[in-house]
Write a protein that holds these residues in place. Sequence first.
Motif, short mmCIF file in Angstrom:
data_model
loop_
_atom_site.label_atom_id
_atom_site.label_comp_id
_atom_site.label_asym_id
_atom_site.label_seq_id
_atom_site.Cartn_x
_atom_site.Cartn_y
_atom_site.Cartn_z
N SER A 27 -86.19 -94.54 128.54
CA SER A 27 -84.92 -95.27 128.64
C SER A 27 -83.89 -94.62 127.71
CB SER A 27 -85.16 -96.72 128.21
OG SER A 27 -84.06 -97.52 128.58
N ALA A 28 -82.63 -94.63 128.14
CA ALA A 28 -81.56 -94.00 127.36
C ALA A 28 -81.60 -94.47 125.91
CB ALA A 28 -80.21 -94.36 127.97
N THR A 29 -81.51 -93.52 124.99
CA THR A 29 -81.58 -93.85 123.56
C THR A 29 -80.60 -92.97 122.79
OG1 THR A 29 -83.94 -94.35 123.88
CG2 THR A 29 -83.17 -94.13 121.61
N TYR A 30 -79.61 -93.60 122.20
CA TYR A 30 -78.61 -92.88 121.38
C TYR A 30 -79.33 -92.26 120.20
CZ TYR A 30 -74.93 -92.64 117.77
OH TYR A 30 -74.09 -92.24 116.77
N GLU A 31 -79.14 -90.95 120.03
CA GLU A 31 -79.95 -90.25 119.02
C GLU A 31 -79.10 -89.61 117.91
OE1 GLU A 31 -77.93 -87.87 120.73
OE2 GLU A 31 -79.22 -88.80 122.22
N ALA A 32 -77.76 -89.60 118.07
CA ALA A 32 -76.86 -89.02 117.05
C ALA A 32 -77.30 -87.63 116.62
CB ALA A 32 -76.77 -89.96 115.84
N LYS A 33 -77.57 -86.78 117.60
CA LYS A 33 -78.02 -85.43 117.26
C LYS A 33 -77.10 -84.35 117.86
CE LYS A 33 -82.93 -86.63 116.94
NZ LYS A 33 -83.19 -86.48 115.51
N ALA A 34 -75.99 -84.74 118.51
CA ALA A 34 -75.05 -83.74 119.03
C ALA A 34 -74.16 -83.27 117.89
CB ALA A 34 -74.21 -84.35 120.15
N ALA A 35 -73.44 -82.16 118.13
CA ALA A 35 -72.46 -81.70 117.14
C ALA A 35 -71.28 -82.69 117.12
CB ALA A 35 -71.98 -80.31 117.51
N PRO A 40 -74.33 -80.14 122.60
CA PRO A 40 -75.74 -80.31 122.21
C PRO A 40 -76.13 -79.29 121.15
CG PRO A 40 -75.54 -79.48 124.48
CD PRO A 40 -74.15 -79.76 124.01
N THR A 41 -76.81 -79.73 120.12
CA THR A 41 -77.28 -78.83 119.06
C THR A 41 -78.72 -78.40 119.38
OG1 THR A 41 -78.14 -80.74 117.91
CG2 THR A 41 -75.92 -80.01 117.27
N PRO A 42 -79.24 -77.40 118.68
CA PRO A 42 -80.67 -77.05 118.87
C PRO A 42 -81.56 -78.26 118.59
CG PRO A 42 -79.55 -75.30 117.69
CD PRO A 42 -78.55 -76.42 117.82
N GLY A 43 -81.17 -79.09 117.61
CA GLY A 43 -81.97 -80.29 117.29
C GLY A 43 -81.99 -81.28 118.45
N TYR A 44 -80.85 -81.43 119.10
CA TYR A 44 -80.75 -82.32 120.27
C TYR A 44 -81.68 -81.81 121.38
CZ TYR A 44 -78.61 -84.81 124.23
OH TYR A 44 -78.39 -85.59 125.35
N LEU A 72 -69.82 -92.77 120.94
CA LEU A 72 -70.56 -93.03 119.70
C LEU A 72 -70.57 -91.72 118.91
CD1 LEU A 72 -73.56 -95.18 121.01
CD2 LEU A 72 -71.69 -95.95 119.53
N PRO A 73 -70.49 -91.80 117.58
CA PRO A 73 -70.47 -90.56 116.79
C PRO A 73 -71.68 -89.68 117.09
CG PRO A 73 -70.00 -92.45 115.41
CD PRO A 73 -70.40 -92.99 116.74
N ARG A 74 -71.41 -88.38 117.17
CA ARG A 74 -72.45 -87.37 117.43
C ARG A 74 -73.21 -87.62 118.74
NH1 ARG A 74 -75.99 -85.12 112.83
NH2 ARG A 74 -76.22 -83.62 114.49
N SER A 75 -72.46 -88.10 119.75
CA SER A 75 -73.05 -88.17 121.09
C SER A 75 -72.51 -87.00 121.91
CB SER A 75 -72.76 -89.52 121.75
OG SER A 75 -71.39 -89.75 121.83
N GLU A 373 -75.99 -88.51 109.77
CA GLU A 373 -76.53 -87.38 109.02
C GLU A 373 -77.96 -87.06 109.47
OE1 GLU A 373 -75.06 -90.09 107.40
OE2 GLU A 373 -73.18 -88.96 107.53
N GLU A 374 -78.77 -88.12 109.58
CA GLU A 374 -80.19 -87.89 109.85
C GLU A 374 -80.54 -87.93 111.32
OE1 GLU A 374 -83.59 -88.84 107.41
OE2 GLU A 374 -82.32 -90.46 106.64
N GLY A 375 -79.77 -88.68 112.12
CA GLY A 375 -80.11 -88.85 113.52
C GLY A 375 -81.29 -89.80 113.69
N LEU A 376 -81.69 -89.96 114.93
CA LEU A 376 -82.71 -90.96 115.27
C LEU A 376 -84.11 -90.58 114.79
CD1 LEU A 376 -83.24 -93.55 117.01
CD2 LEU A 376 -83.77 -92.00 118.89
N ARG A 377 -84.82 -91.56 114.24
CA ARG A 377 -86.24 -91.36 113.89
C ARG A 377 -86.87 -92.74 113.72
NH1 ARG A 377 -86.86 -91.88 108.14
NH2 ARG A 377 -84.92 -92.84 107.49
N CYS A 378 -88.19 -92.78 113.72
CA CYS A 378 -88.89 -94.04 113.42
C CYS A 378 -89.20 -94.03 111.93
CB CYS A 378 -90.17 -94.16 114.23
SG CYS A 378 -91.16 -95.58 113.71
N PRO A 379 -88.55 -94.91 111.12
CA PRO A 379 -88.77 -94.86 109.68
C PRO A 379 -90.18 -95.29 109.28
CG PRO A 379 -87.07 -96.48 110.24
CD PRO A 379 -87.58 -95.92 111.52
#
Length: 395
Positions: A27-35, A40-44, A72-75, A373-379
């Motif tokens: 399902s679509a999930t905002y990840e804040a990993k674009a420039a 799209p960045t290599p991380g994205y 949304l920022p960094r989308s 700064e960090e983008g999406l992750r499971c803390p």
Amino acid sequence: MPGERFPRLFSPVNLGSLPLKNRLVRSATYEAKAAEDGRPTPGYIDFHRRLAAGGVGLIITGFAFPQRDGKLPRSISVEDDGCLTDLAKVPDAIHGLHNGCKIALQIGHCGRQVPLRVAREPVAPSPIREPFTDRMPRELSLKEIEAFINACAAAIGLAEKAGFDAVQLHAAHGWLLSSFLSPHTNRRTDIFGGNTVNRARIMTEIIKRAKSQVGDDYPILAKMNACDYVENGIEVPESLRLGKIFEDAGYASLEISSAMWETVTRKPEEIGWKAERIPEARRRIHSVADEAYHREFTRVFKQNLKKAKIILVGGMRTPELMEEILEKGDADLISLSRPLIREPDLPQRWFSGSNQKSACISCSSCLETLTEEEGLRCPLGSKQEIPENQARIQP
Ligand SMILES: Cc1cc2nc3c(=O)[nH]c(=O)nc-3n(C[C@H](O)[C@H](O)[C@H](O)COP(=O)(O)O)c2cc1C
């Protein structure tokens, strides 16, 4: 045999002209990993490649922006042709794995829920205060709505040119398209407001104009609310009518969700109105009974719609339950967001014969701790303990 433990989950299905290898959708999930500029960045790209390698049949990206004042920022940007070369790297990377995974670009606009740092002046169909951000949006003019429809149709054309297998319009959760559908946020008296057909018009116009660019076969999907859980919001009889309008307009699949930011970011006593109806399970899954909290909705959509494939999202954690839902015909596909943040390889494990449920506890701290700064992750990582400050958020 791989996949034989869950034969329905791992059976192929078509979304319109798009063949999928299994019934599991990310399902679509905002990840804040674009420039910052939306490329799209290599991380994205790596993040999505990992999801594809994990065995899911279809990835739906977090929502990309056709207009920057609604992002949304960094989308990801789908504002103009200048995005094309970089955008194409995303489907290229997924298809380059040659494991059959498909990828859809989600397209959306924040509307009245836009972060302050993106737009000082939120826009919406009507000036109805947004309680979470406590801001009053400005009513869009007819000319601005026209421009937005054209921007969405052009963005769909761009996604198709870039090589995405499909697109999904984000018309759930109170964002701009959702706020047009809902009588709670749409009080217009022109052709975009009033009765159900008028409130749906923005969605039917987008697909009509998009199809004139990409043709009839390109799969266009939508995510929508079966219920807004707000006073004077969409409830099931009307969301079914909306669903029928969408499938007649050519949406190949509908992902069924619920609620708006104002519903899920406040405590039940702040919401007041019928807050007890909001599924508690969206914040914490204690047992299998808490899972699949939109199943009653997808069941009636399946019973009443004939063409569009119905995707169930929300709290899906146990593969046996997913198999049973597909067997009973209560949904055509199963969609997961938070579990795949923690364990992107879940589909592959189930395919290989494991029946271990997702370790995700639906605390939503992935969303609470999401920073640009960090983008999406499971803390929680692989830890099992439940954080005290359980989140209330369901975007
Ligand atoms: C961090 C986060 C970001 C999300 N971003 C989006 C998004 O961009 N578009 C969307 O349609 N839904 C978004 N959602 C909602 C999920 O797609 C999904 O509907 C919801 O999390 C329930 O599914 P789950 O229980 O499998 O997490 C997001 C959810 C989370 C937790």
